[in-house]
Write an enzyme that holds these catalytic residues in place. Structure first.
Site, PDB file in Angstrom:
ATOM      1  N   ARG A 157     -43.299 -38.051  11.817  1.00  0.00           N
ATOM      2  CA  ARG A 157     -43.971 -36.843  11.328  1.00  0.00           C
ATOM      3  C   ARG A 157     -44.612 -36.059  12.474  1.00  0.00           C
ATOM      4  NH1 ARG A 157     -47.159 -38.960   7.441  1.00  0.00           N
ATOM      5  NH2 ARG A 157     -48.940 -38.966   8.822  1.00  0.00           N
ATOM      6  N   TYR A 187     -48.419  -9.156   5.696  1.00  0.00           N
ATOM      7  CA  TYR A 187     -47.220  -9.633   5.000  1.00  0.00           C
ATOM      8  C   TYR A 187     -47.607 -10.018   3.566  1.00  0.00           C
ATOM      9  CZ  TYR A 187     -43.181 -12.851   4.549  1.00  0.00           C
ATOM     10  OH  TYR A 187     -42.046 -13.507   4.167  1.00  0.00           O
ATOM     11  N   LYS A 227     -37.524 -15.606  12.147  1.00  0.00           N
ATOM     12  CA  LYS A 227     -37.059 -14.270  12.515  1.00  0.00           C
ATOM     13  C   LYS A 227     -36.351 -14.311  13.876  1.00  0.00           C
ATOM     14  CE  LYS A 227     -38.892 -13.085   8.642  1.00  0.00           C
ATOM     15  NZ  LYS A 227     -40.245 -12.676   8.434  1.00  0.00           N
TER      16      LYS A 227
END
Ligand SMILES: *Cc1c(COP(=O)(O)O)cnc(C)c1O
Length: 393
Positions: free
Chosen positions: A55, A108, A205
């Site tokens: 993890r 956003y 992105k």
């Protein structure tokens, strides 16, 4: 060293790569140790690049984290399974019940939703502020204000913020400054030089750049790194090494892709300026974009994402424009190699500290790596359909 050069060498420490050029996929959950001493060493150094448990990541992650931290200019980078998870992870790491958050009005949309729904339910109050507020932010600061969140330029409407002024005022009040720096990517601005404490990227992105991976990063300065990192682990945030491999791979061409996106978008935007249907361009490099002066001062370049506002239009005519394009496809997200077009309605409902006139339709474009002349021809045909639909009214 220029960013384009740095992108090629960063995160390629032999410690992670064993000399392979691009950090390979290293899959793991459990690590085994032969001695108590080895185990103690791993526990002690688990925050500093020793493998401890899957993890917390392995060499593929460590290489990418080192690269993003270096490019953004911070000391460490936490990885998240999406940009939205990076935003919620950073905010939840520094806010608790009774705290107050200052959130930019042009954030956003899912960031707004997070504040209005989850954070409100946790007893964290949000005040939205005008992205152009500058030094006026002082008046909104309360004794319990803990985080100032910026996104520059803002989503859809593209206002560029005065980041150094806002950071400076926030720091006088011990407020943590977070910036959604996705539009600049890690190469077109220097968030930590402008006083930002935590810089967030939707790596989905431009970093990934190929529309095939979801990922987020939050990079911190020294003062906030331990808290950000440990809280990301408390929330169980992790990313698959396969996804990180793709992010690492995408990163290497970020410089050249950004240059081409920028050139293509400037060509299309300049063509849009000549169109009688266009009211104005919302692209930080154009002086019709609020905060254009801060873009000139604080950014080293732009990219493929911008919006433009039409003088008039209704649902029918705008639909005629955006449907049936050859190269532009309708879809959310951006930052891949392909061009996208989005007609955005109801922006006025997503703004509470500022007013937006929704009578003029806004179109957002992501200009991809196609030849811009083909994109212009596509838009030209779109405007013909748009005008035909308007005249039919
Ligand atoms: C896309 C985007 C995000 C969210 O990223 P996801 O990976 O889609 O969750 C956050 N901020 C900005 C500015 C974005 O454009």
């Amino acid at each position: 060293m220029k960013k384009e050069t740095q992108i090629i060498s960063t995160g390629r420490d032999k410690k992670w790569t064993k000399g392979v050029i691009n950090p390979p996929v290293f899959r793991a959950s459990t690590m085994v140790f032969d001695t108590m001493d080895e185990m103690r060493f791993a526990i002690k150094n688990r925050a500093n690049g020793e493998m401890f448990y899957g993890r917390r990541g392995g060499p593929t992650h460590f290489a990418f984290q080192a690269a993003i931290a270096e490019l953004e200019g911070g000391v460490g980078t936490a990885l998240y399974p999406s940009g939205s998870a990076a935003i919620s992870g950073a905010l939840l790491s520094f806010l608790k019940a009774g705290d107050h958050l200052l959130m930019v009005d042009s954030a956003y949309e899912p960031t707004r939703d997070l504040c209005n729904k989850l954070l409100a339910g946790f007893g964290i109050e949000t005040t939205y502020y005008d992205p152009m507020i500058g030094a006026g932010i002082s008046e909104l600061i309360r004794p319990n204000t803990k985080v100032l969140f910026l996104e520059s330029p803002g989503s859809i409407t593209m206002e560029v913020q005065d980041v150094p002024t806002l950071s400076e005022i926030a720091h006088r009040h011990n407020i943590v400054v977070m910036l959604d720096n996705t539009w600049a990517s890690p190469i077109n601005s220097r968030p930590f030089d402008m006083g930002v404490d935590i810089s967030i990227q939707a790596a989905t992105k431009y970093i990934v750049g190929h529309s095939d991976v979801m990922m987020g990063t939050a990079t911190s300065n020294e003062a906030h790194w331990d808290q950000l990192r440990e809280n990301s682990y408390l929330m169980g945030q992790c990313t698959s090494p396969d996804d990180v491999y793709l992010a690492n791979r995408g990163l290497r061409t970020l410089g050249i892709r950004m240059q081409q996106h920028e050139q293509n978008a400037l060509k299309v935007a300049n063509w849009l300026l000549t169109r009688p249907e266009v009211d104005h361009i919302r692209h930080p490099a154009f002086d019709t974009c609020p905060g254009h002066q801060f873009f000139k001062r604080d950014f080293s370049g732009s990219n493929g994402l911008f919006s433009f506002v039409l003088k008039e239009g209704d649902l029918n005519s705008v639909t005629a424009l955006v449907e049936n394009m050859h190269h532009f496809k309708m879809g959310f997200s951006w930052g891949g190699f392909e061009s996208l077009i989005l007609a955005v309605f109801g922006i006025d409902k997503l703004r509470t500290a500022t007013k937006w006139d929704s009578s003029k339709p806004l179109i957002r474009l992501h200009i991809g790596l196609e030849n811009p002349d083909d994109l212009i021809a596509d838009l030209e045909a779109g405007f013909e359909r748009f005008n035909a639909a308007l005249n039919k009214r």
